[in-house]
Motif scaffolding. Structure first.
Motif, PDB file in Angstrom:
ATOM      1  N   ILE A 118     -11.468  13.070 -14.645  1.00 40.52           N
ATOM      2  CA  ILE A 118     -10.234  12.310 -14.426  1.00 40.52           C
ATOM      3  C   ILE A 118     -10.178  11.816 -12.977  1.00 40.52           C
ATOM      4  N   VAL A 119     -10.563  12.678 -12.038  1.00 42.56           N
ATOM      5  CA  VAL A 119     -10.570  12.310 -10.619  1.00 42.56           C
ATOM      6  C   VAL A 119     -11.529  11.137 -10.371  1.00 42.56           C
ATOM      7  N   LEU A 120     -12.724  11.198 -10.955  1.00 42.14           N
ATOM      8  CA  LEU A 120     -13.705  10.126 -10.719  1.00 42.14           C
ATOM      9  C   LEU A 120     -13.268   8.820 -11.390  1.00 42.14           C
ATOM     10  N   SER A 121     -12.692   8.909 -12.580  1.00 44.06           N
ATOM     11  CA  SER A 121     -12.202   7.694 -13.239  1.00 44.06           C
ATOM     12  C   SER A 121     -11.058   7.077 -12.441  1.00 44.06           C
ATOM     13  N   PHE A 122     -10.196   7.934 -11.916  1.00 49.37           N
ATOM     14  CA  PHE A 122      -9.084   7.462 -11.080  1.00 49.37           C
ATOM     15  C   PHE A 122      -9.621   6.762  -9.832  1.00 49.37           C
ATOM     16  N   LEU A 123     -10.622   7.374  -9.187  1.00 47.36           N
ATOM     17  CA  LEU A 123     -11.210   6.758  -7.990  1.00 47.36           C
ATOM     18  C   LEU A 123     -11.834   5.402  -8.321  1.00 47.36           C
ATOM     19  N   ALA A 124     -12.553   5.329  -9.440  1.00 44.82           N
ATOM     20  CA  ALA A 124     -13.196   4.070  -9.831  1.00 44.82           C
ATOM     21  C   ALA A 124     -12.141   3.005 -10.092  1.00 44.82           C
ATOM     22  N   GLN A 125     -11.097   3.394 -10.815  1.00 43.94           N
ATOM     23  CA  GLN A 125     -10.018   2.463 -11.148  1.00 43.94           C
ATOM     24  C   GLN A 125      -9.297   1.980  -9.889  1.00 43.94           C
ATOM     25  N   ARG A 126      -9.069   2.905  -8.993  1.00 35.96           N
ATOM     26  CA  ARG A 126      -8.265   2.645  -7.792  1.00 35.96           C
ATOM     27  C   ARG A 126      -9.062   1.869  -6.743  1.00 35.96           C
ATOM     28  N   PHE A 127     -10.391   2.084  -6.735  1.00 37.93           N
ATOM     29  CA  PHE A 127     -11.194   1.659  -5.600  1.00 37.93           C
ATOM     30  C   PHE A 127     -12.116   0.482  -5.899  1.00 37.93           C
ATOM     31  N   LEU A 128     -12.745   0.467  -7.080  1.00 36.80           N
ATOM     32  CA  LEU A 128     -13.778  -0.538  -7.343  1.00 36.80           C
ATOM     33  C   LEU A 128     -13.205  -1.938  -7.521  1.00 36.80           C
ATOM     34  N   GLY A 129     -11.895  -2.019  -7.805  1.00 36.38           N
ATOM     35  CA  GLY A 129     -11.283  -3.338  -7.969  1.00 36.38           C
ATOM     36  C   GLY A 129     -11.076  -4.060  -6.648  1.00 36.38           C
ATOM     37  N   GLN A 130     -11.194  -3.334  -5.546  1.00 32.04           N
ATOM     38  CA  GLN A 130     -10.965  -3.949  -4.233  1.00 32.04           C
ATOM     39  C   GLN A 130     -12.205  -4.728  -3.795  1.00 32.04           C
ATOM     40  N   GLY A 131     -11.971  -5.872  -3.158  1.00 34.87           N
ATOM     41  CA  GLY A 131     -13.095  -6.689  -2.706  1.00 34.87           C
ATOM     42  C   GLY A 131     -13.933  -6.005  -1.645  1.00 34.87           C
ATOM     43  N   SER A 132     -13.311  -5.066  -0.909  1.00 32.95           N
ATOM     44  CA  SER A 132     -14.022  -4.403   0.193  1.00 32.95           C
ATOM     45  C   SER A 132     -14.751  -3.140  -0.261  1.00 32.95           C
ATOM     46  N   ALA A 133     -14.873  -2.950  -1.579  1.00 32.44           N
ATOM     47  CA  ALA A 133     -15.478  -1.717  -2.088  1.00 32.44           C
ATOM     48  C   ALA A 133     -16.944  -1.612  -1.683  1.00 32.44           C
ATOM     49  N   ASN A 134     -17.273  -0.577  -0.946  1.00 34.02           N
ATOM     50  CA  ASN A 134     -18.655  -0.258  -0.590  1.00 34.02           C
ATOM     51  C   ASN A 134     -18.707   1.216  -0.190  1.00 34.02           C
ATOM     52  N   MET A 167       0.849  -1.191   0.000  1.00 36.38           N
ATOM     53  CA  MET A 167       0.000   0.000   0.000  1.00 36.38           C
ATOM     54  C   MET A 167       0.892   1.250   0.000  1.00 36.38           C
ATOM     55  N   SER A 168       0.616   2.168  -0.900  1.00 39.60           N
ATOM     56  CA  SER A 168       1.444   3.363  -1.021  1.00 39.60           C
ATOM     57  C   SER A 168       1.158   4.336   0.111  1.00 39.60           C
ATOM     58  N   ASN A 169       2.212   5.066   0.523  1.00 42.52           N
ATOM     59  CA  ASN A 169       2.022   6.103   1.530  1.00 42.52           C
ATOM     60  C   ASN A 169       1.585   7.423   0.910  1.00 42.52           C
ATOM     61  N   GLN A 170       1.550   7.460  -0.415  1.00 42.56           N
ATOM     62  CA  GLN A 170       1.106   8.681  -1.085  1.00 42.56           C
ATOM     63  C   GLN A 170      -0.380   8.897  -0.846  1.00 42.56           C
ATOM     64  N   SER A 171      -0.766  10.163  -0.803  1.00 40.12           N
ATOM     65  CA  SER A 171      -2.199  10.458  -0.790  1.00 40.12           C
ATOM     66  C   SER A 171      -2.748  10.180  -2.190  1.00 40.12           C
ATOM     67  N   LEU A 172      -4.062  10.102  -2.312  1.00 38.98           N
ATOM     68  CA  LEU A 172      -4.684   9.896  -3.624  1.00 38.98           C
ATOM     69  C   LEU A 172      -4.328  11.045  -4.557  1.00 38.98           C
ATOM     70  N   ALA A 173      -4.327  12.270  -4.034  1.00 40.80           N
ATOM     71  CA  ALA A 173      -3.998  13.433  -4.857  1.00 40.80           C
ATOM     72  C   ALA A 173      -2.576  13.331  -5.393  1.00 40.80           C
ATOM     73  N   GLU A 174      -1.650  12.902  -4.540  1.00 43.56           N
ATOM     74  CA  GLU A 174      -0.250  12.760  -4.968  1.00 43.56           C
ATOM     75  C   GLU A 174      -0.106  11.654  -6.007  1.00 43.56           C
ATOM     76  N   GLU A 175      -0.840  10.575  -5.788  1.00 50.33           N
ATOM     77  CA  GLU A 175      -0.781   9.446  -6.712  1.00 50.33           C
ATOM     78  C   GLU A 175      -1.302   9.843  -8.092  1.00 50.33           C
ATOM     79  N   LEU A 176      -2.441  10.535  -8.106  1.00 46.37           N
ATOM     80  CA  LEU A 176      -3.020  10.972  -9.382  1.00 46.37           C
ATOM     81  C   LEU A 176      -2.136  12.028 -10.028  1.00 46.37           C
ATOM     82  N   PHE A 177      -1.596  12.938  -9.228  1.00 48.10           N
ATOM     83  CA  PHE A 177      -0.711  13.982  -9.749  1.00 48.10           C
ATOM     84  C   PHE A 177       0.491  13.342 -10.458  1.00 48.10           C
ATOM     85  N   ALA A 178       1.036  12.272  -9.860  1.00 44.10           N
ATOM     86  CA  ALA A 178       2.177  11.574 -10.464  1.00 44.10           C
ATOM     87  C   ALA A 178       1.788  10.964 -11.811  1.00 44.10           C
TER      88      ALA A 178
END
Length: 205
Positions: free
Chosen positions: A134-150, A1-12
């Protein structure tokens, strides 16, 4: 798990060609574009965190990610948004997404970002319309693949993101605190934004 924030990750992920495209679209230098994107991402993610702090907000956002943004490639969304071409309808409709995120406070949020970054309201509005899908697509990509997504997990992650942005400070964090936390009632209201813009609006409702 990355220590970057979501904003930092997307910015990269936006470094290089995407950032160059954004600067060309806005007609500004790449350094100014980089600074503006770096301020806008925590503002957008923090505002989403504010909305998702309420159960109805978290459910609505989770549903939107599943319905409109799941399975989209970030590069394709970026290309569609920047080209202004035949983008996938709602997925790339930045204006509509911003309306959901900020409600009636959207013009004031854009003005605050424009003032803080030197872009002015028009260009900051353009930037936020580019970044919102872009932010919403990033969130969907980053988050919906996880089994715990709710919705609850989404609310928790975005709540942490908002705290990180405010703790880190800087332009993005400072702007987020100013825009979102004026009256401390847990709601982003027009009064919050007006108090930043003019300092004369008393109530939060």
């Amino acid at each position: 798990m990355s220590n970057q924030s979501l904003a930092e990750e997307l910015f990269a992920q936006l470094q290089g060609a995407p950032l160059q495209q954004v600067s060309q679209q806005l007609g500004i230098g790449q350094m100014q574009a980089s600074n503006a994107v770096g301020a806008a991402l925590p503002l957008l993610l923090g505002a989403l965190g504010k909305n998702a702090a309420q159960p109805q907000g978290a459910e609505a956002l989770f549903g939107a990610l599943q319905k409109d943004h799941a399975g989209l490639d970030l590069g394709n969304v970026l290309g569609a948004v920047l080209s202004g071409g035949s983008a996938p309808g709602r997925q790339a409709d930045g204006a509509a997404i911003l309306g959901h995120i900020f409600g009636g406070a959207q013009p004031r949020a854009e003005a605050s970002l424009g003032q803080a970054t030197g872009l002015g309201s028009d260009k900051s509005a353009m930037l936020m319309k580019i970044l919102a899908p872009i932010v919403l697509s990033f969130l969907a990509q980053r988050f919906l693949g996880q089994g715990s997504a709710n919705p609850n997990a989404l609310s928790q992650i975005l709540g942490q993101e908002r705290q990180v942005a405010q703790q880190q400070g800087g332009l993005g964090g400072g702007l987020l605190g100013a825009v979102l936390d004026q009256d401390g009632d847990g709601q982003l209201g027009l009064g919050d934004i007006l108090k930043i813009g003019s300092g004369i609006f008393g109530g939060g409702r």
